[in-house]
Write a protein that holds these residues in place. Structure first.
Motif, PDB file in Angstrom:
ATOM      1  N   ALA A 236      40.878  40.672  46.439  1.00  0.00           N
ATOM      2  CA  ALA A 236      40.216  40.333  45.185  1.00  0.00           C
ATOM      3  C   ALA A 236      38.988  39.855  45.316  1.00  0.00           C
ATOM      4  CB  ALA A 236      41.116  39.321  44.334  1.00  0.00           C
ATOM      5  N   CYS A 237      38.855  39.180  46.473  1.00  0.00           N
ATOM      6  CA  CYS A 237      37.710  38.434  46.925  1.00  0.00           C
ATOM      7  C   CYS A 237      36.379  39.807  47.023  1.00  0.00           C
ATOM      8  CB  CYS A 237      37.786  37.654  47.811  1.00  0.00           C
ATOM      9  SG  CYS A 237      36.194  36.927  48.411  1.00  0.00           S
ATOM     10  N   THR A 238      36.807  40.423  48.122  1.00  0.00           N
ATOM     11  CA  THR A 238      36.038  41.405  48.649  1.00  0.00           C
ATOM     12  C   THR A 238      35.581  42.610  47.737  1.00  0.00           C
ATOM     13  OG1 THR A 238      37.842  42.688  49.467  1.00  0.00           O
ATOM     14  CG2 THR A 238      36.778  41.115  51.023  1.00  0.00           C
ATOM     15  N   SER A 239      36.717  43.071  46.724  1.00  0.00           N
ATOM     16  CA  SER A 239      36.526  44.042  45.851  1.00  0.00           C
ATOM     17  C   SER A 239      35.429  43.720  44.672  1.00  0.00           C
ATOM     18  CB  SER A 239      37.902  44.393  45.213  1.00  0.00           C
ATOM     19  OG  SER A 239      38.488  43.525  44.251  1.00  0.00           O
ATOM     20  N   ARG A 240      35.565  42.364  44.414  1.00  0.00           N
ATOM     21  CA  ARG A 240      34.452  42.182  43.577  1.00  0.00           C
ATOM     22  C   ARG A 240      33.245  41.278  44.081  1.00  0.00           C
ATOM     23  NH1 ARG A 240      39.493  41.097  41.445  1.00  0.00           N
ATOM     24  NH2 ARG A 240      40.072  42.112  39.352  1.00  0.00           N
ATOM     25  N   CYS A 241      33.315  41.406  45.423  1.00  0.00           N
ATOM     26  CA  CYS A 241      31.915  40.725  46.244  1.00  0.00           C
ATOM     27  C   CYS A 241      31.879  39.175  45.736  1.00  0.00           C
ATOM     28  CB  CYS A 241      30.694  41.665  45.976  1.00  0.00           C
ATOM     29  SG  CYS A 241      30.810  43.513  46.270  1.00  0.00           S
ATOM     30  N   MET A 242      32.984  38.640  45.579  1.00  0.00           N
ATOM     31  CA  MET A 242      32.730  36.911  45.188  1.00  0.00           C
ATOM     32  C   MET A 242      31.957  36.420  46.357  1.00  0.00           C
ATOM     33  SD  MET A 242      36.252  36.099  43.720  1.00  0.00           S
ATOM     34  CE  MET A 242      37.037  37.023  42.472  1.00  0.00           C
ATOM     35  N   ASN A 243      31.257  35.403  45.952  1.00  0.00           N
ATOM     36  CA  ASN A 243      30.366  34.773  46.720  1.00  0.00           C
ATOM     37  C   ASN A 243      30.003  33.417  46.371  1.00  0.00           C
ATOM     38  OD1 ASN A 243      27.410  34.649  45.274  1.00  0.00           O
ATOM     39  ND2 ASN A 243      28.148  36.736  45.346  1.00  0.00           N
ATOM     40  N   PRO A 244      29.349  32.396  47.094  1.00  0.00           N
ATOM     41  CA  PRO A 244      29.127  31.053  46.417  1.00  0.00           C
ATOM     42  C   PRO A 244      28.356  31.180  45.329  1.00  0.00           C
ATOM     43  CG  PRO A 244      29.093  31.076  48.797  1.00  0.00           C
ATOM     44  CD  PRO A 244      29.037  32.527  48.658  1.00  0.00           C
ATOM     45  N   GLY A 245      27.513  32.060  44.959  1.00  0.00           N
ATOM     46  CA  GLY A 245      26.831  31.870  43.888  1.00  0.00           C
ATOM     47  C   GLY A 245      27.222  32.553  42.374  1.00  0.00           C
ATOM     48  N   ASP A 246      28.709  32.903  42.589  1.00  0.00           N
ATOM     49  CA  ASP A 246      29.518  33.502  41.394  1.00  0.00           C
ATOM     50  C   ASP A 246      30.159  31.912  40.626  1.00  0.00           C
ATOM     51  OD1 ASP A 246      29.143  35.993  41.194  1.00  0.00           O
ATOM     52  OD2 ASP A 246      30.385  36.423  43.021  1.00  0.00           O
ATOM     53  N   LEU A 247      30.172  32.248  39.463  1.00  0.00           N
ATOM     54  CA  LEU A 247      31.032  31.331  38.511  1.00  0.00           C
ATOM     55  C   LEU A 247      32.094  32.223  37.938  1.00  0.00           C
ATOM     56  CD1 LEU A 247      31.838  28.589  37.329  1.00  0.00           C
ATOM     57  CD2 LEU A 247      30.333  29.297  35.368  1.00  0.00           C
ATOM     58  N   LEU A 248      33.348  31.933  37.910  1.00  0.00           N
ATOM     59  CA  LEU A 248      34.485  32.690  37.476  1.00  0.00           C
ATOM     60  C   LEU A 248      35.072  31.899  36.482  1.00  0.00           C
ATOM     61  CD1 LEU A 248      37.120  34.816  39.389  1.00  0.00           C
ATOM     62  CD2 LEU A 248      37.898  33.068  37.714  1.00  0.00           C
ATOM     63  N   TYR A 249      35.149  32.658  35.141  1.00  0.00           N
ATOM     64  CA  TYR A 249      35.981  32.054  34.054  1.00  0.00           C
ATOM     65  C   TYR A 249      37.293  32.268  34.122  1.00  0.00           C
ATOM     66  CZ  TYR A 249      36.665  30.642  29.331  1.00  0.00           C
ATOM     67  OH  TYR A 249      37.005  29.965  28.057  1.00  0.00           O
ATOM     68  N   GLY A 250      38.038  31.226  34.344  1.00  0.00           N
ATOM     69  CA  GLY A 250      39.651  31.299  34.675  1.00  0.00           C
ATOM     70  C   GLY A 250      40.454  30.989  33.572  1.00  0.00           C
ATOM     71  N   VAL A 251      40.548  32.013  32.591  1.00  0.00           N
ATOM     72  CA  VAL A 251      41.561  31.756  31.608  1.00  0.00           C
ATOM     73  C   VAL A 251      43.064  32.175  31.627  1.00  0.00           C
ATOM     74  CG1 VAL A 251      39.657  31.728  29.886  1.00  0.00           C
ATOM     75  CG2 VAL A 251      40.942  33.965  30.553  1.00  0.00           C
ATOM     76  N   LEU A 252      43.283  33.084  32.676  1.00  0.00           N
ATOM     77  CA  LEU A 252      44.591  33.683  33.022  1.00  0.00           C
ATOM     78  C   LEU A 252      45.376  32.474  33.649  1.00  0.00           C
ATOM     79  CD1 LEU A 252      43.519  37.095  34.620  1.00  0.00           C
ATOM     80  CD2 LEU A 252      44.722  36.758  32.243  1.00  0.00           C
ATOM     81  N   PRO A 253      46.546  32.383  33.076  1.00  0.00           N
ATOM     82  CA  PRO A 253      47.533  31.290  33.593  1.00  0.00           C
ATOM     83  C   PRO A 253      47.827  31.346  34.730  1.00  0.00           C
ATOM     84  CG  PRO A 253      48.275  32.425  31.416  1.00  0.00           C
ATOM     85  CD  PRO A 253      47.347  33.027  32.069  1.00  0.00           C
ATOM     86  N   MET A 254      47.583  30.160  35.401  1.00  0.00           N
ATOM     87  CA  MET A 254      48.018  30.146  37.162  1.00  0.00           C
ATOM     88  C   MET A 254      49.665  30.245  37.260  1.00  0.00           C
ATOM     89  SD  MET A 254      45.489  27.043  38.454  1.00  0.00           S
ATOM     90  CE  MET A 254      46.387  26.995  40.112  1.00  0.00           C
ATOM     91  N   ALA A 255      50.129  30.035  36.023  1.00  0.00           N
ATOM     92  CA  ALA A 255      51.690  30.298  36.301  1.00  0.00           C
ATOM     93  C   ALA A 255      52.120  31.885  36.346  1.00  0.00           C
ATOM     94  CB  ALA A 255      52.335  29.791  34.903  1.00  0.00           C
ATOM     95  N   HIS A 256      50.931  32.520  36.284  1.00  0.00           N
ATOM     96  CA  HIS A 256      50.934  34.296  36.475  1.00  0.00           C
ATOM     97  C   HIS A 256      50.532  34.521  37.644  1.00  0.00           C
ATOM     98  CE1 HIS A 256      50.073  38.274  35.676  1.00  0.00           C
ATOM     99  NE2 HIS A 256      51.444  38.266  35.091  1.00  0.00           N
ATOM    100  N   VAL A 257      50.753  35.456  38.427  1.00  0.00           N
ATOM    101  CA  VAL A 257      50.467  35.784  39.772  1.00  0.00           C
ATOM    102  C   VAL A 257      48.945  36.221  39.833  1.00  0.00           C
ATOM    103  CG1 VAL A 257      51.106  38.109  39.680  1.00  0.00           C
ATOM    104  CG2 VAL A 257      51.200  37.013  41.994  1.00  0.00           C
ATOM    105  N   VAL A 258      48.216  36.740  38.827  1.00  0.00           N
ATOM    106  CA  VAL A 258      46.935  37.123  38.633  1.00  0.00           C
ATOM    107  C   VAL A 258      46.295  35.962  38.533  1.00  0.00           C
ATOM    108  CG1 VAL A 258      45.334  38.208  37.500  1.00  0.00           C
ATOM    109  CG2 VAL A 258      47.354  39.321  37.670  1.00  0.00           C
ATOM    110  N   GLY A 259      46.683  34.869  37.761  1.00  0.00           N
ATOM    111  CA  GLY A 259      45.779  33.776  37.706  1.00  0.00           C
ATOM    112  C   GLY A 259      46.134  32.768  38.943  1.00  0.00           C
ATOM    113  N   LEU A 260      47.044  32.821  39.765  1.00  0.00           N
ATOM    114  CA  LEU A 260      47.002  32.064  40.787  1.00  0.00           C
ATOM    115  C   LEU A 260      46.334  32.796  41.941  1.00  0.00           C
ATOM    116  CD1 LEU A 260      48.512  29.856  42.522  1.00  0.00           C
ATOM    117  CD2 LEU A 260      50.442  31.486  42.996  1.00  0.00           C
TER     118      LEU A 260
END
Length: 486
Positions: free
Chosen positions: A158-182
């Motif tokens: 997930a990190c590499t495919s989206r090129c996540m880096n320290p300059g990114d801000l991800l809006y986390g609305v998916l529940p962490m009770a679900h595997v995608v959110g976690l």
């Protein structure tokens, strides 16, 4: 909270939990909703080689208690400061405040002295990190055991495919009770050094405000969330061209061409699609962010896994034909907790996980989800894939989302469609709607019954609860059969 503070607080909480009797192999339940404290709790549990099991506080008392009975957790924690539901469950179970004010109003239950810890393994590919309960609507709860190696494999992807880096801000609305959110949302962002803005519950108006004003660069949501955002824009026209988003994605439910096009027009970005399951930690396939697609493919199998598309006899189908998808790789679950029989049914001796999903693969390798094998409707000997009918229904301008289920009638099956309309179009004429479908579907695929609902029933993740709709379909048929006019 900084990464340093996350480390320090998780270490302190791990010490506190250890003093309260938590051991390696213990199951620790988190009843809550998204918040920074939940992230600290997950990390603290991991430090002790215990298993974290995050369940959504919006589940009913019966569902929560059923999970507790199945998991036999050593301790249960409740994120009361962000969830009235968690507070209610905490009161039911007579939990007490945790004396760590910096975490917020976290409650902790009494230690279960009788629970037995599971084996602790040295290898990350064997040691369970998290147990995620699937959101079934009937039957006993299924606890999916995911290892440290599996979670990190999926998070890194997930990190590499989206090129996540320290300059990114991800809006986390998916529940962490679900595997995608976690995994994708929290752990993936952590591996990239990105920041995460966590939201306890999705609200279209709040989400739209955040996406346009808080310099959010990454957002992943289920299709229903995007449908709500489009509705909100109609009520509250706003300029969306000034946002800071560079990547938007979706997964968790089928994507329609209509929704994809409208979302891309709204944000001026391609909507990346993906596919996965709880049992695969979750990602199996994803579109590439640098390759724009105009179809609704879920993309390509991620690097490091194998896939196989087979028929009912487990033989590979010719390319382009529909078959059942099997997956093998480090992302596949260890098994279903305390259910070896179900685990053997799901995972072959060779390590292939049977997804139960019907797919076809393009010559370029891209996958298309046709539907669940268990949802296949056989109408007068013809196969009807609900997803195909839903795609046509959702292409109508008045439709927000739909769900198609099968109903058994007189040694046959028929199609029943449940449709949620956008608010200005509630008065859509059913006869006109049927004419729209007749022009686009074969006769055997046409719904025998169409029901317009104010809102389709969904799980906290936004997933449509088809089992509940099957019950509604059966009830309406039974009622019609019992009516004197029939």
């Amino acid at each position: 909270m900084s990464y340093g503070e996350l480390t320090a607080f998780s270490e302190k909480l791990a010490d506190e939990l250890s003093q309260r009797g938590v051991r390696g192999g213990d199951r620790i339940l988190i009843v809550g909703e998204n918040c920074v404290s939940a992230c600290i709790i997950v990390m603290a549990i991991s430090r002790l080689d215990a298993w974290s099991s995050f369940v959504n506080a919006r589940l009913s008392p019966r569902e929560i208690d059923s999970i507790i009975e199945h998991a036999t957790p050593r301790l249960t924690l409740y994120t009361c400061h962000v969830s009235e539901n968690a507070k209610a469950h905490s009161a039911r179970h007579q939990a007490a405040p945790l004396p760590m004010p910096a975490l917020g109003d976290i409650h902790i239950g009494v230690c279960n002295q009788s629970t037995v810890p599971e084996t602790v393994y040295e290898g990350a590919e064997q040691q369970v990190a998290a147990m995620v309960y699937t959101s079934g609507t009937s039957g006993s709860p299924k606890g999916v055991m995911l290892t440290h190696a599996g979670l990190l494999f999926a998070a890194r992807q997930a990190c590499t495919s989206r090129c996540m880096n320290p300059g990114d801000l991800l809006y986390g609305v998916l529940p962490m009770a679900h595997v995608v959110g976690l995994v994708t949302q929290f752990l993936g962002a952590m591996l990239g050094g990105a920041a995460v803005l966590l939201e306890a519950r999705f609200s279209a108006s709040q989400a739209l405000h955040i996406l346009l004003n808080e310099k959010v660069s990454l957002f992943v949501g289920v299709p229903a969330m995007y449908a709500r955002l489009l509705e909100q824009v109609q009520k509250e026209p706003l300029s969306t061209r000034q946002h800071a988003l560079r990547c938007i994605g979706t997964s968790g439910a089928p994507l329609t061409s209509k929704l994809k096009k409208e979302v891309e027009n709204l944000f001026g970005l391609p909507l990346n699609n993906g596919y996965g399951l709880t049992e695969t930690s979750p990602t199996v396939a994803q579109t590439h962010i640098d390759q724009v697609r105009h179809d609704c493919s879920v993309g390509f199998p991620i690097p490091g896994i194998e896939i196989s598309i087979v028929d009912a006899d487990s033989k590979p189908v010719p390319q382009g034909e529909v078959g059942t998808l099997r997956i093998r790789g480090p992302n596949v679950m260890k098994g279903y907790y305390r259910n070896p029989e179900l685990t053997r049914e799901a995972i072959s001796p060779e390590g292939w996980f049977n997804s139960g999903d019907m797919v076809r693969q393009d010559p370029d390798g891209a996958l298309h989800i046709v539907g669940r094998s268990k949802e296949l409707i056989i109408r007068s000997g013809f196969n009807v894939y609900p997803l195909e009918v839903e795609q046509v229904i959702n292409s109508h301008s008045c439709v927000v989302q739909s769900a198609v289920v099968g109903r058994t009638v007189e040694h046959n099956e028929e199609v029943v469609a449940f449709i949620e309309l956008n608010r200005p179009a509630q008065a859509t004429d059913e006869a006109d709607f049927r004419e729209y479908l007749r022009e686009r579907l074969s006769p055997y695929k046409l719904p025998a019954e169409i029901r317009f609902l104010e809102a389709l029933p969904t799980a906290p993740t936004g997933k449509i609860l088809k089992n509940a709709l099957k019950q509604l379909a059966a009830q309406s048929f039974d009622h019609a059969q019992a009516s004197p006019t029939n």
